[in-house]
Scaffold this active site. Sequence first.
Site, PDB file in Angstrom:
ATOM      1  N   ASN A   1      35.756  31.358  41.502  1.00 26.50           N
ATOM      2  CA  ASN A   1      36.906  31.439  42.406  1.00 26.50           C
ATOM      3  C   ASN A   1      38.242  31.138  41.722  1.00 26.50           C
ATOM      4  O   ASN A   1      39.253  31.747  42.074  1.00 26.50           O
ATOM      5  CB  ASN A   1      36.675  30.470  43.578  1.00 26.50           C
ATOM      6  CG  ASN A   1      37.943  30.197  44.338  1.00 26.50           C
ATOM      7  OD1 ASN A   1      38.404  31.025  45.119  1.00 26.50           O
ATOM      8  ND2 ASN A   1      38.556  29.037  44.091  1.00 26.50           N
TER       9      ASN A   1
ATOM     10  N   SER B   1      42.953  41.983  34.964  1.00 26.12           N
ATOM     11  CA  SER B   1      41.924  40.937  34.885  1.00 26.12           C
ATOM     12  C   SER B   1      40.895  41.104  36.015  1.00 26.12           C
ATOM     13  O   SER B   1      39.699  40.882  35.805  1.00 26.12           O
ATOM     14  CB  SER B   1      42.558  39.543  34.941  1.00 26.12           C
ATOM     15  OG  SER B   1      43.047  39.247  36.243  1.00 26.12           O
TER      16      SER B   1
ATOM     17  N   TYR C   1      47.351  40.668  36.183  1.00 24.64           N
ATOM     18  CA  TYR C   1      46.396  40.186  37.190  1.00 24.64           C
ATOM     19  C   TYR C   1      45.444  41.310  37.580  1.00 24.64           C
ATOM     20  O   TYR C   1      44.226  41.136  37.639  1.00 24.64           O
ATOM     21  CB  TYR C   1      47.198  39.701  38.396  1.00 24.64           C
ATOM     22  CG  TYR C   1      46.381  39.163  39.544  1.00 24.64           C
ATOM     23  CD1 TYR C   1      45.796  37.901  39.479  1.00 24.64           C
ATOM     24  CD2 TYR C   1      46.223  39.905  40.716  1.00 24.64           C
ATOM     25  CE1 TYR C   1      45.079  37.402  40.556  1.00 24.64           C
ATOM     26  CE2 TYR C   1      45.500  39.403  41.792  1.00 24.64           C
ATOM     27  CZ  TYR C   1      44.931  38.155  41.701  1.00 24.64           C
ATOM     28  OH  TYR C   1      44.209  37.657  42.770  1.00 24.64           O
TER      29      TYR C   1
ATOM     30  N   SER D   1      39.913  40.866  43.681  1.00 24.07           N
ATOM     31  CA  SER D   1      41.093  41.127  44.528  1.00 24.07           C
ATOM     32  C   SER D   1      41.178  42.635  44.748  1.00 24.07           C
ATOM     33  O   SER D   1      40.754  43.415  43.888  1.00 24.07           O
ATOM     34  CB  SER D   1      42.351  40.655  43.801  1.00 24.07           C
ATOM     35  OG  SER D   1      43.507  41.189  44.442  1.00 24.07           O
TER      36      SER D   1
END
Length: 245
Positions: free
Chosen positions: A88, A156, A153, A140
Amino acid sequence: MNNGKVAVVSGGSRGLGKAIVQTLLDEDYKVAAFSRSESDFINTLRESEKYRGRFYWDAADAADDAAMKQFVLQVYRKFSRIDGLVNNAGLNLDQLLPLTNDEDIDRILNLNIGSVIKLTRNVSRVMLKQNSGSIVNISSIIGSRGFKGTSVYSASKAALDGLTRSLARELGSKGIRVNSLAPGFVDTDMTKNMPEKQKSQIIRRTPMGRLGETDDMTGLVRFLLSPESSFMTGQTMAIDGGLTC
Ligand SMILES: NC(=O)c1ccc[n+]([C@@H]2O[C@H](COP(=O)([O-])OP(=O)(O)OC[C@H]3O[C@@H](n4cnc5c(N)ncnc54)[C@H](OP(=O)(O)O)[C@@H]3O)[C@@H](O)[C@H]2O)c1
């Protein structure tokens, strides 16, 4: 119900990690979590009689390989098994790529994918001894959709979904499942500094007409860790109020 089952949660002190830790404790898991610093939530759990012997937390930086190895060792010594891993802990930096410095690029890639790969490797060695386990990677929707200012981001999280798919193929025959949960925009510290204009634009484009809450995410984590999802692996599932539909 999950009596005796052990789950590891990275970044369990606030935001989504906090909600996941509480959900798993409510489901009778033994929970081991780490983050760099304590929070009121962590301190309350550590002091609570209710969770005595069922909750373990340590201050550790996911970027510190030696600390991570030590953490997994400690969890194994304490609980003798690991049934679930929730990757997480993560970091976003809302910045255009040409303006982003090397340190920030390295920090995001290292936390969001490098350290996840290493922690997962360490935990999977324990799961292999048991021939069972479930790994949930918190990805995400930005891993599959483009959003301005989130290139590193996004890269990743796309890599994380790649890890999910290949590792699912690697570990499936050993009874270990790997899935990604891809949240949309969730109301946590990560999104609190988002400009109001951007927030309302996202809400306008979201069929459910709001940002996500951490509690919107925990049901899927619980399901993916449980035998109810016993034939599901290698998948990325979005929970985003319909933003990407
Ligand atoms: N919020 C969103 O809108 C959203 C959307 C999609 C996906 N996600 C993903 O959901 C996950 C959780 O996000 P969040 O919104 O809950 O974030 P958050 O509120 O910023 O919480 C991050 C957690 O990770 C820990 N952490 C950060 N850096 C760490 C490090 N180097 N080592 C160990 N622990 C570290 C933090 O504790 P310390 O700072 O004390 O270490 C904290 O417990 C992330 O992977 C994020 O990418 C979030």
